[in-house]
Scaffold this motif. Structure first.
Motif, short mmCIF file in Angstrom:
data_model
loop_
_atom_site.label_atom_id
_atom_site.label_comp_id
_atom_site.label_asym_id
_atom_site.label_seq_id
_atom_site.Cartn_x
_atom_site.Cartn_y
_atom_site.Cartn_z
N GLU A 6 29.54 39.51 33.66
CA GLU A 6 28.93 39.26 32.35
C GLU A 6 27.42 39.26 32.51
O GLU A 6 26.87 38.49 33.29
N LYS A 7 26.74 40.15 31.79
CA LYS A 7 25.28 40.18 31.84
C LYS A 7 24.73 38.94 31.14
O LYS A 7 25.12 38.62 30.02
N THR A 8 23.82 38.24 31.80
CA THR A 8 23.21 37.05 31.20
C THR A 8 21.73 37.26 30.92
O THR A 8 21.06 36.37 30.40
N GLY A 9 21.23 38.40 31.28
CA GLY A 9 19.83 38.72 31.06
C GLY A 9 19.60 40.17 31.45
O GLY A 9 20.53 40.86 31.91
N ASN A 10 18.38 40.64 31.29
CA ASN A 10 18.09 42.02 31.64
C ASN A 10 18.37 42.32 33.09
O ASN A 10 18.85 43.41 33.45
N LEU A 11 18.08 41.33 33.96
CA LEU A 11 18.26 41.54 35.40
C LEU A 11 19.07 40.43 36.05
O LEU A 11 18.93 40.15 37.25
N THR A 12 19.94 39.78 35.29
CA THR A 12 20.82 38.76 35.84
C THR A 12 22.23 38.96 35.28
O THR A 12 22.41 39.49 34.19
N ALA A 13 23.20 38.54 36.06
CA ALA A 13 24.60 38.64 35.64
C ALA A 13 25.39 37.55 36.32
O ALA A 13 24.96 36.99 37.35
N VAL A 14 26.55 37.21 35.74
CA VAL A 14 27.47 36.25 36.35
C VAL A 14 28.77 36.98 36.64
O VAL A 14 29.33 37.65 35.77
N VAL A 15 29.21 36.87 37.89
CA VAL A 15 30.48 37.45 38.29
C VAL A 15 31.50 36.31 38.37
O VAL A 15 31.28 35.31 39.06
N LYS A 16 32.62 36.49 37.66
CA LYS A 16 33.69 35.49 37.65
C LYS A 16 34.85 36.02 38.50
O LYS A 16 35.33 37.12 38.27
N ILE A 17 35.27 35.21 39.44
CA ILE A 17 36.38 35.60 40.32
C ILE A 17 37.53 34.62 40.11
O ILE A 17 37.38 33.42 40.31
N LYS A 18 38.66 35.17 39.66
CA LYS A 18 39.86 34.35 39.46
C LYS A 18 40.89 34.72 40.53
O LYS A 18 41.22 35.89 40.69
N ILE A 19 41.37 33.69 41.24
CA ILE A 19 42.32 33.90 42.32
C ILE A 19 43.62 33.15 42.01
O ILE A 19 43.62 31.93 41.82
N ALA A 20 44.69 33.89 41.96
CA ALA A 20 46.00 33.31 41.70
C ALA A 20 46.73 33.04 43.02
O ALA A 20 46.37 33.61 44.06
N PRO A 21 47.76 32.17 43.01
CA PRO A 21 48.51 31.89 44.25
C PRO A 21 49.05 33.14 44.92
O PRO A 21 49.12 33.20 46.15
N THR A 22 49.41 34.15 44.13
CA THR A 22 49.93 35.38 44.73
C THR A 22 48.87 36.11 45.54
O THR A 22 49.20 36.94 46.39
N ASP A 23 47.58 35.79 45.31
CA ASP A 23 46.49 36.45 46.05
C ASP A 23 46.28 35.83 47.43
O ASP A 23 45.72 36.49 48.32
N TYR A 24 46.73 34.57 47.58
CA TYR A 24 46.41 33.91 48.85
C TYR A 24 47.62 33.34 49.58
O TYR A 24 47.52 32.99 50.77
N SER A 25 48.76 33.21 48.92
CA SER A 25 49.92 32.55 49.54
C SER A 25 50.32 33.20 50.85
O SER A 25 50.54 32.52 51.88
N GLU A 26 50.42 34.53 50.88
CA GLU A 26 50.83 35.23 52.09
C GLU A 26 49.83 35.01 53.22
O GLU A 26 50.22 34.83 54.38
N ASP A 73 34.75 38.13 50.89
CA ASP A 73 35.12 39.55 51.00
C ASP A 73 35.24 40.19 49.62
O ASP A 73 34.78 41.33 49.42
N SER A 74 35.84 39.49 48.68
CA SER A 74 36.05 40.06 47.34
C SER A 74 34.73 40.31 46.63
O SER A 74 34.53 41.34 45.99
N LEU A 75 33.81 39.34 46.75
CA LEU A 75 32.51 39.49 46.10
C LEU A 75 31.72 40.64 46.72
O LEU A 75 31.14 41.46 46.00
N SER A 76 31.73 40.73 48.06
CA SER A 76 31.01 41.82 48.73
C SER A 76 31.59 43.18 48.35
O SER A 76 30.85 44.13 48.07
N ASN A 77 32.92 43.27 48.33
CA ASN A 77 33.57 44.53 47.97
C ASN A 77 33.27 44.91 46.53
O ASN A 77 33.05 46.09 46.21
N ASP A 111 32.34 31.09 39.86
CA ASP A 111 31.31 31.90 39.20
C ASP A 111 30.10 32.04 40.10
O ASP A 111 29.66 31.06 40.72
N TYR A 112 29.57 33.25 40.16
CA TYR A 112 28.38 33.54 40.97
C TYR A 112 27.32 34.23 40.12
O TYR A 112 27.63 35.17 39.37
N GLU A 113 26.09 33.77 40.26
CA GLU A 113 24.98 34.41 39.56
C GLU A 113 24.33 35.45 40.46
O GLU A 113 24.13 35.22 41.65
N LEU A 114 24.06 36.61 39.89
CA LEU A 114 23.42 37.70 40.63
C LEU A 114 22.04 37.99 40.06
O LEU A 114 21.84 37.96 38.84
#
Length: 449
Positions: A6-26, A73-77, A111-114
């Motif tokens: 989500e863009k929060t400004g001309n040169l800033t954004a917020v990245v939202k990462i949602k992780i469900a149990p199926t993403d990490y259980s294994e 890893d997810s944010l970097s990718n 949530d991460y601000e970029l």
């Protein structure tokens, strides 16, 4: 896993990462089993600890570690896949942090601000004009350099009368205005290098002296340098500030480094044997050396002019508030005052880095390892030449360069120097350079005025 931006400004954004149990259980189950195989716990044989026991004891910490790894890893990718050009590093938005149970059933959201780099083009052409100064070695500069080299290879003597480049060994005693010794004052054996005396009147006073001659001088005024005064009087530098009195100097000895004779033995010592055979050839080599230094000085002036002009022509916007928060977050000891004082310089350097990177990318300029090695060798060679014009053997220089680059800080610095060199070479190949001859003293006035 769901990642949105989500863009929060001309040169800033917020990245939202949602992780469900199926993403990490294994991943959690695998990590628990791996640890069970390696665990050494009382009452269990190695490798025979039940996974359920590991999960009960360490499950939460394993979950935290795996979620952190998955987030990183997810944010970097995501940044790489979306080709986002970010400044600094992503900052977690702690105000948006949620409470989790950490029981392997949570749906996590972070949530991460970029801070984003601005999009721009570097506009340079032959219409951009810069002055490229050509500095010629004047006779005074050449004479000083030749004298310095001849003294470096000369021999020591003890003349009766001191001259302006001699060294006086003397007793130095702190005295009052009436000439009496200061009670508890400094009294030491002093070493006074007359070539370091900056006050002309005092320099004149210290020449023409013989053994046992006595003069009274203001040593702090004579040298105007705390380190030099401390070394001359053989005292700690912190004691120099308290000195307010003059010193009675009694000469014990005069030392002089006599200049070496201009002969073949001397030429062969500082150059390759047979390369120089007479005084004219010697002066020509020294002229070449001096003018090479002048060329480097002129290049630095040109590079600085280009740097300032391109920054002025390209008004790059930065996510300043984000960058200030990032600097504070990554430098715990950075005070608000230090941040306020240093931010403008930081932003200026960052803008130039963006311009450099854009020029490198637009022109497909690469930096190879051999470029860095070559630059390191040139740097070390120049340093050795400060003490002797005689060049180091290539194999020895290569060995020193290899050792120098083993230090990560040195390697990074050399990489940045090569990057800057290649950038300026590209710029100079495009813009118009008007050559202008200039005397060295005028050039110095130009760069320091």
């Amino acid at each position: 896993m769901n990642i949105t931006q989500e863009k929060t400004g001309n040169l800033t954004a917020v990245v939202k990462i949602k992780i469900a149990p199926t993403d990490y259980s294994e991943k959690i189950e695998k990590a628990i089993k791996d640890q069970a195989k390696k665990a050494q716990l009382p009452g269990f044989r190695k490798g025979m600890v039940p996974a359920a026991h590991i999960k009960r004891m360490y499950g939460k910490s394993i979950l935290v570690e795996e979620i952190n790894t998955l987030l990183s890893d997810s944010l970097s990718n995501y940044i790489a896949e979306q080709k986002l050009e970010i400044l600094g590093q992503p900052l977690p938005l702690l105000d948006n942090a949620k409470d989790f149970k950490w029981d392997n059933t949570d749906e996590f959201e972070f949530d991460y601000e970029l801070g984003l780099a601005p999009s721009f083009d570097v506009n340079i052409s032959s219409k951009d004009k810069f002055t490229q100064y050509v500095i010629k070695a004047d006779e005074e500069t050449l004479d000083k350099r030749i004298k310095s080299i001849r003294r470096s290879y000369g021999k020591m003597s003890n003349p009766e009368v001191s001259e302006e480049s001699d060294v006086l060994y003397a007793s130095a005693t702190q005295v009052n205005a009436d000439g009496t010794d200061v009670e508890g004052g400094i009294s030491s054996t002093a070493t006074l290098r007359l070539d370091l005396v900056k006050d002309k009147a005092i320099a004149k006073t210290l020449t023409g002296l013989k053994k046992d001659d006595e003069v009274t001088i203001d040593i702090k005024k004579a040298f105007d340098d705390v380190a030099v005064v401390a070394k001359a009087l053989n005292i700690p530098e912190e004691d120099v500030a308290a000195i307010t009195d003059q010193f009675k100097v009694v000469v014990k000895n005069v030392n002089r480094l006599e200049e070496s004779d201009l002969n073949q033995e001397f030429y062969d010592k500082i150059f390759r044997a047979g390369l120089v055979t007479d005084e004219a050839g010697f002066k020509a080599k020294i002229t070449e050396e001096v003018e090479d230094i002048f060329t480097q000085d002129a290049d630095r002036k040109l590079s600085n002019d280009i740097y300032e002009q391109l920054l002025s022509n390209h008004k790059l916007e930065l996510p300043d508030e984000f960058l200030r928060r990032w600097l504070k977050a990554t430098n715990e000891k950075l005070s608000d005052e230090e941040l306020a004082e240093g931010y403008d310089d930081f932003a200026k350097n960052l803008k130039w880095t963006l311009i450099e990177n854009k020029i490198m990318k637009d022109n497909n300029i690469e930096i190879k390892y051999e470029d860095v090695v070559k630059a390191a060798k040139a740097k070390l060679d120049a340093q050795f030449k400060m003490y002797s014009p005689s060049p180091l053997p290539e194999d020895q220089l290569a060995q020193y360069a290899g050792q120098f680059l083993q230090e990560k800080e040195n390697a990074n610095r050399m990489f940045e120097e090569v990057k800057a060199l290649k950038t300026f070479e590209q710029i100079k190949s495009v813009v118009t350079l008007d050559q202008k001859d200039i005397d060295y003293d005028k050039f110095v006035a130009l760069t320091t005025g």
